[in-house]
Design an enzyme around this catalytic site. Structure first.
Site, PDB file in Angstrom:
ATOM      1  N   LYS A 187       0.853  -1.189   0.000  1.00  0.00           N
ATOM      2  CA  LYS A 187       0.000   0.000   0.000  1.00  0.00           C
ATOM      3  C   LYS A 187       0.886   1.235   0.000  1.00  0.00           C
ATOM      4  O   LYS A 187       1.591   1.509   0.973  1.00  0.00           O
ATOM      5  CB  LYS A 187      -0.893   0.042   1.233  1.00  0.00           C
ATOM      6  CG  LYS A 187      -1.976   1.119   1.089  1.00  0.00           C
ATOM      7  CD  LYS A 187      -2.640   1.496   2.386  1.00  0.00           C
ATOM      8  CE  LYS A 187      -1.894   2.531   3.168  1.00  0.00           C
ATOM      9  NZ  LYS A 187      -1.739   3.826   2.479  1.00  0.00           N
ATOM     10  N   GLY A 240       7.791   4.878   7.307  1.00  0.00           N
ATOM     11  CA  GLY A 240       6.916   6.010   7.595  1.00  0.00           C
ATOM     12  C   GLY A 240       7.270   6.594   8.945  1.00  0.00           C
ATOM     13  O   GLY A 240       8.407   6.453   9.431  1.00  0.00           O
ATOM     14  N   SER A 241       6.305   7.234   9.568  1.00  0.00           N
ATOM     15  CA  SER A 241       6.585   7.952  10.815  1.00  0.00           C
ATOM     16  C   SER A 241       6.719   6.990  12.000  1.00  0.00           C
ATOM     17  O   SER A 241       6.189   5.869  11.974  1.00  0.00           O
ATOM     18  CB  SER A 241       5.473   8.954  11.087  1.00  0.00           C
ATOM     19  OG  SER A 241       4.253   8.260  11.253  1.00  0.00           O
ATOM     20  N   THR A 242       7.381   7.458  13.022  1.00  0.00           N
ATOM     21  CA  THR A 242       7.579   6.652  14.232  1.00  0.00           C
ATOM     22  C   THR A 242       6.231   6.310  14.870  1.00  0.00           C
ATOM     23  O   THR A 242       6.011   5.192  15.349  1.00  0.00           O
ATOM     24  CB  THR A 242       8.483   7.425  15.208  1.00  0.00           C
ATOM     25  OG1 THR A 242       9.782   7.502  14.606  1.00  0.00           O
ATOM     26  CG2 THR A 242       8.595   6.748  16.559  1.00  0.00           C
ATOM     27  N   ARG A 243       5.332   7.276  14.828  1.00  0.00           N
ATOM     28  CA  ARG A 243       4.012   7.052  15.429  1.00  0.00           C
ATOM     29  C   ARG A 243       3.260   5.907  14.729  1.00  0.00           C
ATOM     30  O   ARG A 243       2.719   5.007  15.374  1.00  0.00           O
ATOM     31  CB  ARG A 243       3.235   8.346  15.296  1.00  0.00           C
ATOM     32  CG  ARG A 243       2.063   8.434  16.149  1.00  0.00           C
ATOM     33  CD  ARG A 243       1.512   9.811  15.983  1.00  0.00           C
ATOM     34  NE  ARG A 243       0.117   9.793  16.334  1.00  0.00           N
ATOM     35  CZ  ARG A 243      -0.580  10.867  16.527  1.00  0.00           C
ATOM     36  NH1 ARG A 243      -0.007  12.036  16.380  1.00  0.00           N
ATOM     37  NH2 ARG A 243      -1.836  10.789  16.839  1.00  0.00           N
ATOM     38  N   THR A 244       3.236   5.959  13.380  1.00  0.00           N
ATOM     39  CA  THR A 244       2.557   4.885  12.649  1.00  0.00           C
ATOM     40  C   THR A 244       3.299   3.559  12.849  1.00  0.00           C
ATOM     41  O   THR A 244       2.673   2.502  12.973  1.00  0.00           O
ATOM     42  CB  THR A 244       2.468   5.224  11.155  1.00  0.00           C
ATOM     43  OG1 THR A 244       1.871   6.499  11.008  1.00  0.00           O
ATOM     44  CG2 THR A 244       1.650   4.209  10.395  1.00  0.00           C
ATOM     45  N   GLY A 245       4.615   3.621  12.884  1.00  0.00           N
ATOM     46  CA  GLY A 245       5.416   2.404  13.102  1.00  0.00           C
ATOM     47  C   GLY A 245       5.018   1.712  14.397  1.00  0.00           C
ATOM     48  O   GLY A 245       4.896   0.479  14.456  1.00  0.00           O
ATOM     49  N   GLU A 263      11.137   1.288   9.188  1.00  0.00           N
ATOM     50  CA  GLU A 263      12.061   2.388   8.860  1.00  0.00           C
ATOM     51  C   GLU A 263      11.333   3.671   9.207  1.00  0.00           C
ATOM     52  O   GLU A 263      10.377   4.046   8.518  1.00  0.00           O
ATOM     53  CB  GLU A 263      12.420   2.353   7.367  1.00  0.00           C
ATOM     54  CG  GLU A 263      13.118   1.084   6.901  1.00  0.00           C
ATOM     55  CD  GLU A 263      14.465   0.890   7.571  1.00  0.00           C
ATOM     56  OE1 GLU A 263      15.031   1.869   8.095  1.00  0.00           O
ATOM     57  OE2 GLU A 263      14.950  -0.249   7.589  1.00  0.00           O
ATOM     58  N   CYS A 298      13.739  11.275   5.449  1.00  0.00           N
ATOM     59  CA  CYS A 298      13.907  10.729   6.797  1.00  0.00           C
ATOM     60  C   CYS A 298      15.303  11.010   7.333  1.00  0.00           C
ATOM     61  O   CYS A 298      15.484  11.289   8.504  1.00  0.00           O
ATOM     62  CB  CYS A 298      13.646   9.228   6.777  1.00  0.00           C
ATOM     63  SG  CYS A 298      14.642   8.362   5.567  1.00  0.00           S
ATOM     64  N   GLU A 397      10.690  15.824  14.835  1.00  0.00           N
ATOM     65  CA  GLU A 397      10.917  15.784  13.385  1.00  0.00           C
ATOM     66  C   GLU A 397       9.902  16.733  12.739  1.00  0.00           C
ATOM     67  O   GLU A 397       8.701  16.490  12.801  1.00  0.00           O
ATOM     68  CB  GLU A 397      10.712  14.363  12.864  1.00  0.00           C
ATOM     69  CG  GLU A 397      11.036  14.221  11.393  1.00  0.00           C
ATOM     70  CD  GLU A 397      10.709  12.838  10.825  1.00  0.00           C
ATOM     71  OE1 GLU A 397       9.596  12.339  11.055  1.00  0.00           O
ATOM     72  OE2 GLU A 397      11.566  12.259  10.137  1.00  0.00           O
TER      73      GLU A 397
HETATM   74  P1  NAD Z   1       2.995   8.029   7.818  1.00  0.00           P
HETATM   75  O1  NAD Z   1       3.477   7.205   8.952  1.00  0.00           O
HETATM   76  O2  NAD Z   1       1.946   9.040   8.069  1.00  0.00           O
HETATM   77  O3  NAD Z   1       2.413   7.096   6.648  1.00  0.00           O
HETATM   78  C1  NAD Z   1       3.204   6.102   6.039  1.00  0.00           C
HETATM   79  C2  NAD Z   1       2.305   5.034   5.455  1.00  0.00           C
HETATM   80  O4  NAD Z   1       1.637   4.371   6.520  1.00  0.00           O
HETATM   81  C3  NAD Z   1       1.219   5.569   4.533  1.00  0.00           C
HETATM   82  O5  NAD Z   1       1.049   4.667   3.451  1.00  0.00           O
HETATM   83  C4  NAD Z   1      -0.003   5.569   5.426  1.00  0.00           C
HETATM   84  O6  NAD Z   1      -1.227   5.476   4.712  1.00  0.00           O
HETATM   85  C5  NAD Z   1       0.240   4.326   6.257  1.00  0.00           C
HETATM   86  N1  NAD Z   1      -0.439   4.270   7.552  1.00  0.00           N
HETATM   87  C6  NAD Z   1      -0.848   5.281   8.337  1.00  0.00           C
HETATM   88  N2  NAD Z   1      -1.435   4.796   9.459  1.00  0.00           N
HETATM   89  C7  NAD Z   1      -1.379   3.450   9.371  1.00  0.00           C
HETATM   90  C8  NAD Z   1      -1.806   2.387  10.229  1.00  0.00           C
HETATM   91  N3  NAD Z   1      -2.397   2.615  11.408  1.00  0.00           N
HETATM   92  N4  NAD Z   1      -1.581   1.109   9.831  1.00  0.00           N
HETATM   93  C9  NAD Z   1      -0.965   0.854   8.659  1.00  0.00           C
HETATM   94  N5  NAD Z   1      -0.560   1.818   7.811  1.00  0.00           N
HETATM   95  C10 NAD Z   1      -0.744   3.103   8.165  1.00  0.00           C
HETATM   96  O7  NAD Z   1       4.306   8.675   7.170  1.00  0.00           O
HETATM   97  P2  NAD Z   1       4.395   9.712   5.959  1.00  0.00           P
HETATM   98  O8  NAD Z   1       3.917  11.039   6.438  1.00  0.00           O
HETATM   99  O9  NAD Z   1       3.804   9.105   4.744  1.00  0.00           O
HETATM  100  O10 NAD Z   1       5.991   9.756   5.696  1.00  0.00           O
HETATM  101  C11 NAD Z   1       6.836  10.576   6.421  1.00  0.00           C
HETATM  102  C12 NAD Z   1       7.514   9.806   7.530  1.00  0.00           C
HETATM  103  O11 NAD Z   1       8.206   8.684   6.970  1.00  0.00           O
HETATM  104  C13 NAD Z   1       8.572  10.623   8.231  1.00  0.00           C
HETATM  105  O12 NAD Z   1       8.487  10.409   9.616  1.00  0.00           O
HETATM  106  C14 NAD Z   1       9.886  10.064   7.681  1.00  0.00           C
HETATM  107  O13 NAD Z   1      10.993  10.240   8.527  1.00  0.00           O
HETATM  108  C15 NAD Z   1       9.531   8.628   7.494  1.00  0.00           C
HETATM  109  N6  NAD Z   1      10.434   7.977   6.512  1.00  0.00           N
HETATM  110  C16 NAD Z   1      11.391   7.116   6.989  1.00  0.00           C
HETATM  111  C17 NAD Z   1      12.302   6.526   6.095  1.00  0.00           C
HETATM  112  C18 NAD Z   1      13.395   5.601   6.587  1.00  0.00           C
HETATM  113  O14 NAD Z   1      14.025   4.915   5.767  1.00  0.00           O
HETATM  114  N7  NAD Z   1      13.672   5.536   7.892  1.00  0.00           N
HETATM  115  C19 NAD Z   1      12.212   6.802   4.725  1.00  0.00           C
HETATM  116  C20 NAD Z   1      11.213   7.678   4.276  1.00  0.00           C
HETATM  117  C21 NAD Z   1      10.321   8.255   5.190  1.00  0.00           C
END
Ligand code: NAD
Length: 497
Positions: A187, A240-245, A263, A298, A397
């Site tokens: 996704k 994605g973000s730490t919170r979503t992770g 990540e 990131c 961040e």
């Molecule tokens: P995000 O966490 O908001 O969303 C990332 C993905 O997760 C999206 O596809 C979103 O739809 C999905 N998502 C959201 N809530 C979810 C849930 N509860 N369950 C499953 N999936 C869910 O992040 P973003 O705003 O898209 O991206 C920016 C963030 O990504 C920043 O914090 C950045 O540092 C991080 N990032 C990290 C790396 C790395 O390699 N460490 C690389 C790129 C981006």
């Protein structure tokens, strides 16, 4: 090599429709999500918001494809041939992919063409090359038995990617998962879904069995969560973000105790000692390190920590670079600066800069968005001095082009300031003293340390991943392929046969 014309009219770009499941577009009557062009904020198109039925259909297609296509059981070299053809097709379609990325994300067309597309192809090619190079663990056992460790694919991997580098993020997830013999249900972000769909179309053209790589669109809290929770998803690979992770980790724990690769976010320091090898080069690294993709990276180096005797000349040189930065439409090949993804995010950055100033930080460059940008939110590169570890722009961040500046007197203080209580993704260290560089490298808790440079190279063998709340596990490198396999221990008493 000559560069083809890249400038284009954004209204002429055609967008893939629906989801991509079982090797074809899958159209549904689900609710639609509006997708906007970050360059000017105008409506680009719509994507479907997958419900649980669509996720289930995608996962079932992947399970069926694994059973019928022989993808998991054929030799790794056979899978590698398909992946290599896929990478070649990505290269061959570089112009249209770069244009699709530029119209639908924050990536300027020239950068997408020169870097995102070739990096995407290279990441897939790298895992194709690595596919049959791992393995060979033979255990020391009793002389009448043989022990070894067999690797196997997990089955169906759920991949969830962010909006900031849609093409590359897809390749970082799919390359190792597919090379290892898994199927993938991915996704992309609901804000930047289209280029990932195009990659799935090209995978079919390359000969990937239908159903082995599926793309589903939708919101994170619903479609994303349904992927994580699906009983036939064996592992979740997320960026994605730490919170979503954290939410995904919790879901994965509660719905099948699944392994996760995460990540996540960062707040990376650029530590500059007094003896820099080349001040002009260091200044370039600092400026690019926090402004590339509008700071929405990131690994952005958003905390400058410089020796007190060098901080002033360094800042002067950094500001000379920043003064040259100008916004422009992403579909013009002369544009090299990226807009903020959307208005909410631009407002969040402005809020955190204001909060930082209210807590005592001094704005020494930039602030706010460029004007006259035809609806896009191009945040000015911004420098904040007089900050402490409790300043919001140091703690959080921002995901925007904001650099905080702190000065130090000696090595211990500099390294202590480089540490962050939450994040540990990357660090830049600039010094001519190799002993000092190595001490800093050892003492900074970060998944990557760059010395006298800032940013990834094209060396896909070097993995990327964070310490602390910046993540778990690695993308790229040998480690990523290993993380997409599970290991079975085998012990044979051959004298009893
Ligand atoms: P995000 O966490 O908001 O969303 C990332 C993905 O997760 C999206 O596809 C979103 O739809 C999905 N998502 C959201 N809530 C979810 C849930 N509860 N369950 C499953 N999936 C869910 O992040 P973003 O705003 O898209 O991206 C920016 C963030 O990504 C920043 O914090 C950045 O540092 C991080 N990032 C990290 C790396 C790395 O390699 N460490 C690389 C790129 C981006």
């Amino acid at each position: 090599m000559s560069i083809p014309p890249l400038d284009f009219d954004p209204s002429t770009v055609s967008l893939p429709q629906g989801h991509f499941i079982g090797g074809k577009h899958y159209l549904t009557d689900e609710p639609q999500i509006a997708v906007y062009r970050p360059s000017d904020g105008r409506l680009l198109g719509y994507v479907a918001d997958a419900g649980e039925n669509t996720i289930d259909h995608a996962v079932s297609s992947a399970v069926r494809a694994l059973k019928t296509s022989g993808w998991a059981t054929r030799s790794p070299r056979e899978r590698a041939k398909v992946l290599t053809r896929w990478a070649d097709l990505i290269d061959r379609n570089a112009v249209s992919l770069a244009q699709l990325e530029a119209v639908g994300s924050t990536r300027p067309v020239a950068e997408a063409y020169a870097s995102d597309v070739p990096f995407t192809a290279e990441a897939i090619r790298f895992f194709a090359e690595l596919a049959d190079k791992l393995g060979g663990d033979f255990a020391a056992t009793r002389h009448d038995s043989v022990g070894f460790v067999a690797s196997e694919p997990y089955g169906v991997i759920g991949a969830i990617t962010p909006w900031n580098f849609p093409l590359s993020m897809c390749s970082w997830k799919c390359g190792p998962a597919l090379a290892a013999g898994n199927a993938v249900v991915l996704k992309p972000s609901e804000m930047t879904p289209f280029s990932t769909m195009r990659l799935a179309e090209l995978a079919i053209e390359a000969g990937m069995p239908p159903g082995i790589f599926n793309v589903v669109n939708g919101r994170g809290a619903t479609a994303g969560a349904a992927i994580t929770r699906h009983p036939d998803i064996s592992k979740v690979s997320f960026t994605g973000s730490t919170r979503t992770g954290a939410a995904i980790m919790s879901d994965a724990a509660l719905h099948g105790t699944k392994p996760v690769t995460l990540e996540l976010g960062g707040k990376s320091p650029q530590l500059v000692f007094e003896q820099v090898p080349d001040l002009a080069h260091t200044a370039r690294c600092i400026a690019r390190g926090f402004t590339s993709n509008g700071g929405q990276v990131c690994v952005a180096g958003t905390r400058l920590i410089a020796h007190k005797r060098i901080v002033e000349p360094l800042l002067e040189a950094v500001q000379r670079h920043l003064a040259e930065i100008a916004p422009g439409p992403l579909w013009r090949s002369t544009t090299s600066y990226s807009p903020i993804i959307n208005r909410d995010q631009a407002e969040r950055i402005a809020f955190l800069v204001d909060e930082s100033r209210a807590s005592g930080a001094e704005l020494i460059f930039g602030g706010g968005c460029f004007e006259g940008t035809d609806g896009g939110y191009f945040h000015r590169p911004t420098l904040l001095a007089n900050v402490t570890e409790s300043t919001p722009a140091v703690r959080q961040e921002l995901f925007g082009p904001v650099l905080t500046v702190q000065a130090f007197e000696d090595e211990d203080e500099g390294i202590a300031l480089a540490a962050h209580p939450t994040y540990g993704l990357c660090a830049g260290v600039h010094t001519r003293d190799i002993g000092q560089a190595m001490r800093a490298m050892r003492r900074i808790a970060a998944g990557t340390v760059w010395i006298n440079r800032y940013g990834r190279s094209g060396d896909m063998i070097i993995p990327t991943g964070g310490f602390k709340q910046s993540g778990i596990g690695k993308d790229l490198g040998r480690q990523a392929l290993e993380a997409n396999m599970r290991y079975k221990s085998v012990l044979i008493d051959f004298d009893r046969m």
